[in-house]
Scaffold this motif. Structure first.
Motif, mmCIF file in Angstrom:
data_model
loop_
_atom_site.group_PDB
_atom_site.id
_atom_site.type_symbol
_atom_site.label_atom_id
_atom_site.label_comp_id
_atom_site.label_asym_id
_atom_site.label_seq_id
_atom_site.Cartn_x
_atom_site.Cartn_y
_atom_site.Cartn_z
ATOM 1 N N ALA A 316 -71.678 -8.675 36.276
ATOM 2 C CA ALA A 316 -71.518 -7.220 36.373
ATOM 3 C C ALA A 316 -72.830 -6.562 36.787
ATOM 4 N N GLU A 317 -73.934 -7.076 36.268
ATOM 5 C CA GLU A 317 -75.244 -6.518 36.618
ATOM 6 C C GLU A 317 -75.527 -6.683 38.111
ATOM 7 N N GLN A 318 -75.196 -7.832 38.650
ATOM 8 C CA GLN A 318 -75.413 -8.059 40.084
ATOM 9 C C GLN A 318 -74.544 -7.134 40.930
ATOM 10 N N LEU A 319 -73.314 -6.908 40.500
ATOM 11 C CA LEU A 319 -72.420 -6.023 41.253
ATOM 12 C C LEU A 319 -72.891 -4.571 41.160
ATOM 13 N N ASN A 320 -73.419 -4.183 40.021
ATOM 14 C CA ASN A 320 -73.874 -2.799 39.852
ATOM 15 C C ASN A 320 -75.134 -2.493 40.661
ATOM 16 N N GLU A 321 -75.795 -3.515 41.180
ATOM 17 C CA GLU A 321 -76.951 -3.299 42.052
ATOM 18 C C GLU A 321 -76.538 -2.818 43.440
ATOM 19 N N ILE A 322 -75.252 -2.961 43.780
ATOM 20 C CA ILE A 322 -74.755 -2.590 45.106
ATOM 21 C C ILE A 322 -74.154 -1.190 45.041
ATOM 22 N N PRO A 323 -74.683 -0.224 45.817
ATOM 23 C CA PRO A 323 -74.113 1.135 45.813
ATOM 24 C C PRO A 323 -72.696 1.133 46.374
ATOM 25 N N THR A 330 -63.174 3.438 34.551
ATOM 26 C CA THR A 330 -62.130 2.581 33.984
ATOM 27 C C THR A 330 -62.469 1.117 34.197
ATOM 28 N N VAL A 331 -62.866 0.785 35.418
ATOM 29 C CA VAL A 331 -63.242 -0.593 35.717
ATOM 30 C C VAL A 331 -64.463 -0.994 34.891
ATOM 31 N N PHE A 332 -65.403 -0.064 34.734
ATOM 32 C CA PHE A 332 -66.605 -0.341 33.951
ATOM 33 C C PHE A 332 -66.255 -0.656 32.495
ATOM 34 N N ASN A 333 -65.305 0.083 31.932
ATOM 35 C CA ASN A 333 -64.918 -0.136 30.542
ATOM 36 C C ASN A 333 -64.323 -1.525 30.326
ATOM 37 N N TYR A 334 -63.636 -2.064 31.370
ATOM 38 C CA TYR A 334 -63.014 -3.384 31.258
ATOM 39 C C TYR A 334 -63.967 -4.524 31.625
ATOM 40 N N GLY A 336 -67.625 -4.011 32.757
ATOM 41 C CA GLY A 336 -69.066 -3.790 32.763
ATOM 42 C C GLY A 336 -69.601 -3.486 34.141
ATOM 43 N N ALA A 337 -68.745 -3.530 35.162
ATOM 44 C CA ALA A 337 -69.124 -3.200 36.540
ATOM 45 C C ALA A 337 -68.362 -1.951 36.973
ATOM 46 N N TYR A 338 -68.987 -1.129 37.825
ATOM 47 C CA TYR A 338 -68.347 0.087 38.308
ATOM 48 C C TYR A 338 -67.387 -0.173 39.469
ATOM 49 N N GLY A 339 -67.351 -1.395 39.908
ATOM 50 C CA GLY A 339 -66.432 -1.827 40.937
ATOM 51 C C GLY A 339 -66.512 -3.340 41.023
ATOM 52 N N VAL A 340 -65.470 -3.969 41.546
ATOM 53 C CA VAL A 340 -65.478 -5.433 41.671
ATOM 54 C C VAL A 340 -65.357 -5.850 43.128
ATOM 55 N N CYS A 341 -64.217 -5.559 43.739
ATOM 56 C CA CYS A 341 -64.006 -6.081 45.090
ATOM 57 C C CYS A 341 -64.981 -5.463 46.093
ATOM 58 N N GLU A 342 -65.262 -4.144 45.971
ATOM 59 C CA GLU A 342 -66.142 -3.507 46.958
ATOM 60 C C GLU A 342 -67.576 -4.050 46.911
#
Length: 383
Positions: A316-323, A330-334, A336-342
């Protein structure tokens, strides 16, 4: 297992254009690694070296002398790569030879994987070009003795093979190859993929001409065309394929997310329909990228294995580094990342732009990014 009987040609299951044969313990270990780097060969080795995964990897086992296997390989394959001593290979293939226009290419690789030797059908059969390409792929020294026949040009059926490129159809490989070696006007149009594909130290022959677009190539009216692209071609471009070959670089990354337990069939259906909507070739997909929470997601694992794609996960930390444009609480609550596929697609591709930001299916989501080969940057793989 292949049954070998004297006087009978064994039944084999050909799926690739080349055969790779090993008969020693070390040769088998090398061969199993070679087909990961060079996915154009069916692998054959002796049953006594069985590892247990042969069925899933489509590796064919035989019991007995390899001399009885060679007649079937000679009939069906364009080339046979033998991890067998040169003298033994020469003795075994001698009774099988017909003429240089019909015999397949034959290569020999030493048991340590240090040398690749062109043995038979060097020029017409393509053994010399295959020797150069295969040696480069496995990190060996090519040995080509017919130096006067080696043309420093493009081996069409192996073009881009070291990068994992594949062709759409083999129908025009032979006539296009003839145009290349006969020094006819050949147009090369590259829209994506690795740029450092010229393998010789000398300049390209003058008959090979680079064009910036298919429109420019159509205007030039070449004898043949090599089109390097990850998109589906338009009807007006089909004229180039009257004597042309499309090559598919591994340029597309699928960022994906899914509900737990989503079937491989549903995931692949979403992939197929999305690629078709975007007019992109499935053969150009390189990887599925997602969050590490999905590292054991059976649907993703099955689809990646079936299509020979990489499957890469990020924290999740690695994904959150990408704007990303639309971070989701909602995705973050499940996750820990603000997005997955994008972000997964952009991170693997080392890109800042999507071809498709996000599409939602019933139980899965997909994002698509293209690797920017102009920058020649290696993908950021998870550690």
């Amino acid at each position: 297992m292949i049954s070998l009987q004297k006087g009978l040609i064994p039944k084999i299951d050909q799926q690739k254009p080349y055969a790779l044969v090993a008969i020693t313990k070390h040769g088998v270990e090398h061969a199993r690694n070679y087909i990961e780097k060079f996915p154009y060969a069916d692998l054959y080795y002796m049953k006594k070296f069985e590892h247990g995964d042969e069925a899933t990897r489509h590796i064919q086992l035989f019991d007995g002398t390899v001399r009885l296997l060679l007649p079937a390989l000679f009939q069906q394959y364009k080339a046979i790569i033998c991890i067998i001593s040169l003298g033994a290979v020469v003795r075994m293939i001698a009774p099988l030879l017909v003429d240089k226009k019909k015999d397949p290419a034959v290569l020999v690789v030493d048991d340590k994987g240090e040398y690749v030797i062109s043995v038979l059908s060097g020029h017409i059969g393509g053994a010399n070009a295959l020797t150069q390409e295969f040696a480069e792929t496995i990190g060996a020294q090519p040995v080509v003795t017919t130096a006067s026949d080696v043309q420093k040009t493009i081996p069409v059926d192996l073009f881009g093979a070291k990068f994992g490129w594949v062709w759409d159809s083999e129908e025009k490989l032979t006539p296009v190859s003839a145009s290349v070696v006969n020094e006819e006007h050949v147009a090369i149009v590259q829209e994506t993929g690795e740029k450092n594909w010229w393998m010789h130290h000398t300049p390209m022959p003058e008959n090979l001409k680079l064009y910036s677009s298919t429109e420019e190539a159509l205007t030039a009216k070449p004898h043949a065309t090599l089109l390097i692209t990850d998109r589906l071609i338009e009807p007006y471009e089909e004229e180039l394929l009257n004597n042309g070959v499309i090559f598919r670089p591994k340029s597309l990354v699928l960022g994906m997310g899914c509900n737990r337990g989503t079937s491989a069939e549903e995931i692949e259906e979403l992939i197929d329909e999305t690629l078709l909507e975007l007019k992109l070739s499935k053969k150009s997909v390189k990887a599925i990228a997602t969050i590490d929470l999905k590292k054991d997601e059976e649907g993703f694992l099955q689809v990646a294995a079936k299509n020979n794609w990489q499957f890469v996960t990020y924290t999740a930390e690695q994904l959150n580094e990408i704007p990303i444009k639309n971070p989701s609480e909602t995705v973050f609550n499940y996750t820990g990342a603000y997005g997955v596929c994008e972000p997964a697609a952009l991170r693997y591709a080392n890109s800042s732009e999507w071809l498709l930001e996000k599409k939602k299916g019933t139980n899965a989501t997909i994002s698509i990014a293209r690797i920017p080969f102009d920058e020649e940057v290696s993908p950021k793989l998870a550690t």
